[in-house]
Design an enzyme around this catalytic site. Structure first.
Site, short mmCIF file in Angstrom:
data_model
loop_
_atom_site.label_atom_id
_atom_site.label_comp_id
_atom_site.label_asym_id
_atom_site.label_seq_id
_atom_site.Cartn_x
_atom_site.Cartn_y
_atom_site.Cartn_z
CG HIS A 185 -0.93 1.37 7.05
ND1 HIS A 185 -0.10 0.98 8.08
CD2 HIS A 185 -0.17 2.12 6.22
CE1 HIS A 185 1.12 1.48 7.87
NE2 HIS A 185 1.10 2.18 6.74
CD GLU A 186 -0.93 2.66 2.60
OE1 GLU A 186 -0.50 3.84 2.56
OE2 GLU A 186 -0.21 1.70 2.91
N GLY B 29 0.83 -1.19 0.00
CA GLY B 29 0.00 0.00 0.00
C GLY B 29 0.87 1.24 0.00
CG HIS C 229 0.26 6.92 5.43
ND1 HIS C 229 1.33 7.47 6.10
CD2 HIS C 229 0.52 5.60 5.31
CE1 HIS C 229 2.21 6.51 6.38
NE2 HIS C 229 1.73 5.37 5.91
CD GLN D 59 3.26 5.88 2.73
OE1 GLN D 59 2.31 5.34 2.18
NE2 GLN D 59 4.24 5.21 3.33
CB CYS E 257 4.98 2.33 7.73
SG CYS E 257 4.52 3.81 6.81
CG LEU E 258 6.58 1.12 1.73
CD1 LEU E 258 6.03 1.44 0.35
CD2 LEU E 258 7.71 0.11 1.64
#
Length: 167
Positions: free
Chosen positions: A131-132, A44, A135, A49, A89-90
């Site tokens: 999660h996304e 994701g 963000h 991000q 998380c990235l």
């Protein structure tokens, strides 16, 4: 990964704005987000991000499935059943923390053409979408975990930063 903003970047704590133009630029952004997500071995990715403050996310929970884009996603419903699971998380390399989330959700969004889509998701798919969406509201997994895990995560992030600077 060089395009993905890392912890400490103020854009990660910013709330994204509603998308009103569904044009070639948006479709190109979504295509690029899918490529970056794949290259980073993520499942994701939210526009914030990448430093873009618009309400767009992409995700894929099956390796061979096409990426799904959600524009202006809104949580319509979440079930009462909660589950705690480890999330990474990235934007927080090397950090894994336990996060409690609803197991079942229904999300209303738009696709890259502006058409309404409704996603009813469970399990990993529901977790990734939530999660996304976090963000897009400037919320990180560190904001959703215990104090002890947050302290451990901050230590891991400091160690990762020191290792990166030494390399």
């Amino acid at each position: 990964m060089r395009y993905v903003r890392q912890f400490g970047d103020p854009v990660l704590k910013s709330r994204a704005m509603t998308v009103s133009r569904f044009d070639d630029d948006l479709r190109e952004q979504i295509r690029g987000m899918g490529e970056i997500m794949n290259d980073a071995f993520g499942i994701g990715l939210a526009a914030t991000q990448l430093g873009k403050l618009n309400r767009v996310l992409v995700y894929r929970v099956e390796q061979d499935s096409p990426a799904i884009a959600l524009v202006n996603p809104e949580l319509e419903w979440s079930g009462d059943e909660l589950e705690t699971a480890e999330e990474g998380c990235l934007s927080l390399r090397g950090v894994l923390v336990d996060v409690e989330r609803p197991v079942h959700v229904r999300v209303r969004a738009q696709d890259e053409q502006g058409s309404t889509v409704i996603i009813e998701a469970s399990g990993l798919e529901a977790r990734v979408i939530q999660h996304e969406m976090d963000h897009l509201d400037g919320v990180l997994i560190l904001d959703r975990t215990s104090r002890d895990q947050r302290k451990q995560a901050m230590r891991a992030l400091r160690e990762q930063t020191a290792a990166d600077e030494a390399a």
